[in-house]
Write a protein that holds these residues in place. Structure first.
Motif, short mmCIF file in Angstrom:
data_model
loop_
_atom_site.label_atom_id
_atom_site.label_comp_id
_atom_site.label_asym_id
_atom_site.label_seq_id
_atom_site.Cartn_x
_atom_site.Cartn_y
_atom_site.Cartn_z
N UNK A 220 0.84 -1.20 0.00
CA UNK A 220 0.00 0.00 0.00
C UNK A 220 0.87 1.25 0.00
N UNK A 221 0.58 2.15 -0.91
CA UNK A 221 1.28 3.43 -0.94
C UNK A 221 0.27 4.56 -1.02
N UNK A 222 0.65 5.69 -0.49
CA UNK A 222 -0.12 6.93 -0.62
C UNK A 222 0.78 7.99 -1.20
N UNK A 223 0.32 8.66 -2.24
CA UNK A 223 1.14 9.64 -2.95
C UNK A 223 0.35 10.93 -3.09
N UNK A 224 1.00 12.04 -2.80
CA UNK A 224 0.35 13.35 -2.94
C UNK A 224 1.31 14.33 -3.57
N UNK A 284 5.04 13.83 -1.92
CA UNK A 284 5.16 13.07 -0.68
C UNK A 284 4.59 11.68 -0.89
N UNK A 285 5.34 10.66 -0.47
CA UNK A 285 4.84 9.29 -0.61
C UNK A 285 5.15 8.49 0.64
N UNK A 286 4.16 7.71 1.06
CA UNK A 286 4.35 6.79 2.18
C UNK A 286 4.03 5.38 1.70
N UNK A 287 4.57 4.40 2.41
CA UNK A 287 4.29 2.99 2.12
C UNK A 287 4.03 2.29 3.45
N UNK A 288 3.04 1.42 3.47
CA UNK A 288 2.64 0.82 4.74
C UNK A 288 1.87 -0.47 4.49
N UNK A 289 1.61 -1.19 5.56
CA UNK A 289 0.82 -2.42 5.50
C UNK A 289 -0.46 -2.31 6.33
N UNK A 290 -0.76 -1.13 6.84
CA UNK A 290 -1.90 -0.96 7.72
C UNK A 290 -3.16 -0.67 6.92
N UNK A 291 -4.27 -1.21 7.37
CA UNK A 291 -5.54 -0.98 6.68
C UNK A 291 -6.01 0.46 6.83
N UNK A 292 -5.53 1.14 7.89
CA UNK A 292 -5.95 2.52 8.11
C UNK A 292 -4.95 3.53 7.56
N UNK A 293 -3.99 3.04 6.77
CA UNK A 293 -2.93 3.92 6.28
C UNK A 293 -3.44 5.04 5.40
N UNK A 294 -4.42 4.74 4.55
CA UNK A 294 -4.95 5.76 3.65
C UNK A 294 -5.67 6.85 4.43
#
Length: 461
Positions: A220-224, A284-294
């Motif tokens: 899972x990644x989040x990118x902004x 900015x980008x994050x990577x995680x394995x948590x279901x609440x990451x987004x």
């Protein structure tokens, strides 16, 4: 009529027809890398298939006094793989492939000629990742990234290549093989020799195999992409992201208006997803394995908007949108035709000083009459990419521009190369970031490992 080098017959006898190229027309494509530095056609291209062949080839070259330029994917930007007149090239293109993967130990053994992307894909197939990542991943080789200690876009979280090498097999200029393919995380038995070769740009020995340290893959990644008022705001945002996400923060890239306007406007290399104009743009980008990451990412971004740190922004909602966001940053690889002749700087400055350093560069270049330059970089690790145009409308030479910029690097206690290496282009400027005692130690190391000066001559020292 061109005289055949006396080493050719011996090399042909050892490497075979498929392991040696001597036709100048076929050798020509090995003359240079992506730096733009002109190269000479090699007297021959050596293409060994294994470590023993590399060792024997180097012994033959040493016996005949034939200088060797090691090459991987030839994607370097500092001239480290450029062939000089009278040199031969040793290409590792036949020594490619993943030898073994140990998912439990999270290690991978590879040949040095293996493309970085191949390594990444093989690691992901077993739920792991090799986290060093650069734009030329499809053609850059593992050996090349080791030789230059490549950094790239994930350094904020994972560090440079050096942090991900457990062991190396290296062939010295005299043909001696150093077998250091250990997989131990802790080994304090004497000097850790592998670190001499990581970042040495093929001047001390030729890396043939490597044991890579892998990490768990994060799916899972989040990118902004965010528009900010200025660099001080970007630093504040970076500090907040580090506190909030910790090791989940993967990338924090910065693009100044000079670069943004050129890429999204004049050159039309990418489409701007933001309205209006801003003092600086942050990816900015994050990577995680948590279901609440987004939700956590969106919540943090909402807090930054409310606090006034972010003027405008967009969060990627799909893989396609993530790629679109990154395309703005990675468009730097496509600016050459539109920008024209330019000097490409790869500088390292303390992150807290980057904003003021850019202002100082612009002011100093302005005094030279140069007013066309692009700024972008990895704000999280202080790596600034500065592209200064040298076209016919500019009033001074590339050397004059380099003198000014590298003089500022010296004043601001930075480095003339943060991730691309020294090669031939930056060799004359190395004293701007290394003391005479340090340079003397480098020369002594070179003399110890390569007393005849036959391995990648004219590079680094």
């Amino acid at each position: 009529m061109t005289t055949r080098h006396p080493a050719i017959d011996d090399l042909l006898g050892r490497l075979g027809v498929g392991g040696l190229i001597v036709d100048p027309a076929d050798c020509a494509r090995y003359a240079a890398d992506l730096s733009g530095e002109p190269g000479a056609v090699p007297v021959a291209v050596l293409r060994p298939a294994d470590t023993d062949a590399v060792a024997d080839a180097l012994r033959i070259c040493r016996r005949h006094g034939l200088p060797i330029v090691p090459q991987g994917g030839r994607t370097g930007l500092s001239g480290g793989a450029v062939c000089l007149d009278g040199n031969a090239v040793l290409s590792l293109e036949r020594m490619s492939g993943v030898i073994a993967v140990d998912p439990d130990a999270m290690t991978m053994c590879v040949w040095a000629g293996t493309p970085l992307q191949t390594v990444q894909e093989r690691a992901r197939a077993v739920g792991l990742d090799y986290p060093v990542d650069i734009g030329s991943r499809g053609s850059a080789t593992i050996g090349g990234t080791i030789a230059t200690n490549a950094g790239g876009i994930r350094v904020v979280r994972h560090g440079m290549t050096r942090q991900h090498i457990l062991g190396l097999e290296v062939v010295l200029p005299d043909g001696t093989v150093l077998d250091g393919l250990g997989e131990l995380l802790k080994d304090n038995a004497g000097y850790d020799l592998k670190h001499l070769f990581i970042g040495s740009e093929g001047t001390l020995g030729i890396v043939t195999r490597a044991i890579l340290r892998l990490v768990p893959a994060t799916v899972r990644t989040n990118t902004a992409l965010l528009g900010l008022a200025g660099f001080d705001t970007a630093l504040s945002l970076l500090a907040s992201a580090r506190r909030h996400f910790g090791s989940d923060l993967v990338a924090f890239e910065g693009m100044w208006p000079s670069y943004w306007d050129f890429v999204c406007g004049e050159a039309r290399l990418a489409r701007s997803p933001l309205a209006g104009r801003h003092g600086i743009y942050a990816l900015v980008e994050t990577a995680h394995d948590r279901s609440d990451g987004e939700a956590a990412f969106e919540g943090w971004l909402g807090e930054q908007l409310q606090a006034g740190r972010v003027e405008d922004g967009v969060i990627a909602q799909s893989l396609a949108e993530t790629r679109a966001i990154w395309s703005v940053r990675e468009a730097v690889g496509d600016v050459d035709p539109a920008l024209g002749p330019h000097v490409n700087f790869d500088l390292g400055i303390a992150p807290r000083l980057l904003g003021r350093f850019v202002e100082a560069c612009d002011a100093a270049l302005g005094r030279l009459g140069v007013h066309r330059s692009l700024h972008l970089g990895h704000i999280g690790d202080g790596n600034l990419h500065l592209l200064v145009a040298t076209g016919h409308e500019q009033p001074c030479s590339a050397h004059a521009i380099e003198t000014v910029v590298y003089g500022l690097v010296d004043e601001w206690s930075g480095t003339v190369t943060a991730e691309h290496g020294v090669g031939t282009i930056k060799r004359q400027w190395l004293a701007r970031c290394r003391t005479e005692n340090q340079l003397r130690a480098m020369r002594q190391l070179k003399g110890l490992f390569d007393p005849d000066g036959l391995l990648n001559p004219g590079k680094v020292v």
